[in-house]
Design a protein around this motif. Structure first.
Motif, mmCIF file in Angstrom:
data_model
loop_
_atom_site.group_PDB
_atom_site.id
_atom_site.type_symbol
_atom_site.label_atom_id
_atom_site.label_comp_id
_atom_site.label_asym_id
_atom_site.label_seq_id
_atom_site.Cartn_x
_atom_site.Cartn_y
_atom_site.Cartn_z
ATOM 1 N N ASN A 280 11.794 -35.910 27.433
ATOM 2 C CA ASN A 280 10.650 -36.698 27.227
ATOM 3 C C ASN A 280 10.762 -37.198 25.732
ATOM 4 O OD1 ASN A 280 8.500 -38.533 27.635
ATOM 5 N ND2 ASN A 280 7.478 -36.943 28.731
ATOM 6 N N THR A 281 10.110 -38.496 25.716
ATOM 7 C CA THR A 281 9.999 -38.905 24.217
ATOM 8 C C THR A 281 8.743 -38.295 23.593
ATOM 9 O OG1 THR A 281 9.163 -40.965 24.881
ATOM 10 C CG2 THR A 281 11.631 -40.892 24.279
ATOM 11 N N VAL A 282 8.675 -38.546 22.375
ATOM 12 C CA VAL A 282 7.545 -37.966 21.836
ATOM 13 C C VAL A 282 6.883 -39.079 20.774
ATOM 14 C CG1 VAL A 282 6.375 -36.155 20.130
ATOM 15 C CG2 VAL A 282 7.854 -35.585 22.166
ATOM 16 N N SER A 283 5.829 -39.306 20.867
ATOM 17 C CA SER A 283 4.954 -40.158 19.936
ATOM 18 C C SER A 283 4.539 -39.398 18.621
ATOM 19 C CB SER A 283 3.867 -41.224 20.196
ATOM 20 O OG SER A 283 3.407 -41.781 19.563
ATOM 21 N N ARG A 284 5.151 -39.458 17.452
ATOM 22 C CA ARG A 284 4.820 -38.640 16.479
ATOM 23 C C ARG A 284 4.102 -39.468 15.391
ATOM 24 N NH1 ARG A 284 10.614 -38.851 15.392
ATOM 25 N NH2 ARG A 284 10.754 -38.492 17.355
ATOM 26 N N ALA A 285 3.591 -38.496 14.297
ATOM 27 C CA ALA A 285 2.629 -39.431 13.329
ATOM 28 C C ALA A 285 3.584 -39.710 12.097
ATOM 29 C CB ALA A 285 1.685 -38.074 12.661
ATOM 30 N N PRO A 286 3.476 -40.754 11.606
ATOM 31 C CA PRO A 286 3.970 -41.297 10.254
ATOM 32 C C PRO A 286 4.315 -40.448 9.043
ATOM 33 C CG PRO A 286 2.313 -42.818 10.812
ATOM 34 C CD PRO A 286 1.958 -41.610 11.649
ATOM 35 N N GLY A 287 5.545 -40.119 9.020
ATOM 36 C CA GLY A 287 5.684 -39.336 7.636
ATOM 37 C C GLY A 287 5.904 -37.950 8.104
ATOM 38 N N SER A 288 6.268 -37.592 9.382
ATOM 39 C CA SER A 288 6.327 -36.309 9.939
ATOM 40 C C SER A 288 7.503 -35.319 9.425
ATOM 41 C CB SER A 288 6.555 -36.378 11.433
ATOM 42 O OG SER A 288 6.857 -35.141 11.876
ATOM 43 N N GLN A 289 7.213 -34.337 8.696
ATOM 44 C CA GLN A 289 8.350 -33.411 8.364
ATOM 45 C C GLN A 289 9.115 -32.956 9.452
ATOM 46 O OE1 GLN A 289 7.080 -30.606 5.359
ATOM 47 N NE2 GLN A 289 8.991 -29.923 4.876
ATOM 48 N N MET A 290 8.185 -32.445 10.486
ATOM 49 C CA MET A 290 8.869 -31.848 11.576
ATOM 50 C C MET A 290 9.762 -32.587 12.181
ATOM 51 S SD MET A 290 6.944 -30.537 15.185
ATOM 52 C CE MET A 290 5.979 -29.389 14.556
ATOM 53 N N PHE A 291 9.818 -33.868 12.362
ATOM 54 C CA PHE A 291 10.573 -34.621 12.857
ATOM 55 C C PHE A 291 11.669 -35.633 12.020
ATOM 56 C CE2 PHE A 291 7.156 -34.234 16.342
ATOM 57 C CZ PHE A 291 7.989 -34.057 17.222
ATOM 58 N N ALA A 292 11.908 -34.937 10.686
ATOM 59 C CA ALA A 292 12.632 -35.784 9.806
ATOM 60 C C ALA A 292 14.038 -35.729 10.307
ATOM 61 C CB ALA A 292 12.507 -34.804 8.434
ATOM 62 N N GLN A 293 14.625 -37.048 10.077
ATOM 63 C CA GLN A 293 15.991 -37.162 10.511
ATOM 64 C C GLN A 293 16.126 -37.313 12.056
ATOM 65 O OE1 GLN A 293 19.016 -35.138 8.229
ATOM 66 N NE2 GLN A 293 17.545 -34.002 7.257
ATOM 67 N N LEU A 294 14.899 -37.674 12.801
ATOM 68 C CA LEU A 294 15.041 -37.722 14.125
ATOM 69 C C LEU A 294 14.637 -39.029 14.377
ATOM 70 C CD1 LEU A 294 13.975 -34.291 15.352
ATOM 71 C CD2 LEU A 294 16.374 -35.141 15.225
ATOM 72 N N SER A 295 15.208 -39.843 15.261
ATOM 73 C CA SER A 295 14.491 -41.190 15.528
ATOM 74 C C SER A 295 13.477 -41.031 16.701
ATOM 75 C CB SER A 295 15.705 -42.090 16.110
ATOM 76 O OG SER A 295 15.716 -41.752 17.443
ATOM 77 N N ASP A 296 12.682 -42.134 16.984
ATOM 78 C CA ASP A 296 11.626 -42.355 17.821
ATOM 79 C C ASP A 296 12.075 -42.214 19.204
ATOM 80 O OD1 ASP A 296 9.670 -42.361 15.608
ATOM 81 O OD2 ASP A 296 9.748 -44.563 15.799
#
Length: 211
Positions: free
Chosen positions: A123-139
């Motif tokens: 499943n995709t995830v809607s993350r918060a802007p500027g997330s460090q957890m999801f850095a270098q990962l696309s939406d």
């Protein structure tokens, strides 16, 4: 020198895949239930598989809430995965039973409002802007989930002097639930990064950079 990560062993299972994934991204991993080792490592990973009440019983048996609290009081990173995320909230409601959690965040873990459970798969995830957890990962990246319960209402309030947590969301059958949280040194994911292939490894590498 490799960052040291204590993988907390409290009888929840899911240790082997987490251990392997952490080693792949360069961590020096120790599987332990020793409070001294778990408190002293650069990072602590709290896994979790199964029922909320059973995981809390195991966590309490190894003084897990105290270990987590001591680490966070000193700004030392903790990562919770799946039920290891759920137990960070105030309480869990399963099969008519209410169980107190570790209480790091207000909120209730409850059964998802969906006809098909468990929610299992990518499943995709809607993350918060500027997330460090999801850095270098696309939406568009997908992560692997397997669960029937989750937190459907985020209730944590902050003041003007406190950085608000970055909360990511996902949906199953149009039911929205918390998929991940970044809250200072405390990170957690409802999905399994250790079972999410390269995107999960990138997320774990992002966490190691905070240690």
């Amino acid at each position: 020198m490799a960052k040291t990560v204590a993988l907390l062993d409290y009888g929840s299972g899911n240790l082997r895949s987490a251990h392997r994934a952490l080693e792949k991204v360069g961590a020096d991993v120790t599987v332990t239930s020793d409070p001294t080792v778990a408190t002293g490592a650069d990072g602590l990973l709290v896994p979790g598989v199964g029922a909320f009440a059973a995981c809390m019983a195991g966590l309490n048996a190894v003084h897990g809430p105290r270990i987590i609290g001591q680490r966070l009081a000193g700004g030392r990173p903790v990562l919770g995965i799946c039920v290891g995320m759920q137990i960070l909230f105030d309480e869990g409601h399963e099969h008519g039973v209410r169980t107190s959690g570790a209480g790091e965040w207000p909120g209730v873990v409850e059964r998802l409002h969906a006809q098909i459970l468990p929610h299992m798969g990518w499943n995709t995830v809607s993350r918060a802007p500027g997330s460090q957890m999801f850095a270098q990962l696309s939406d568009e990246e997908r992560f692997y989930f397997v669960h029937s319960y989750g937190v459907r209402d985020w209730t944590l309030e902050t003041d003007d002097l406190t950085t608000p947590p970055a909360v990511a969301w996902a949906e199953h059958e149009d039911d929205r639930f918390v998929a991940a949280v970044e809250n200072g040194p405390l990170w957690a994911t409802q999905f399994h990064p250790e079972k999410s292939g390269d995107v999960g490894l990138q997320l774990l590498a992002n966490w190691l950079e905070t240690l």
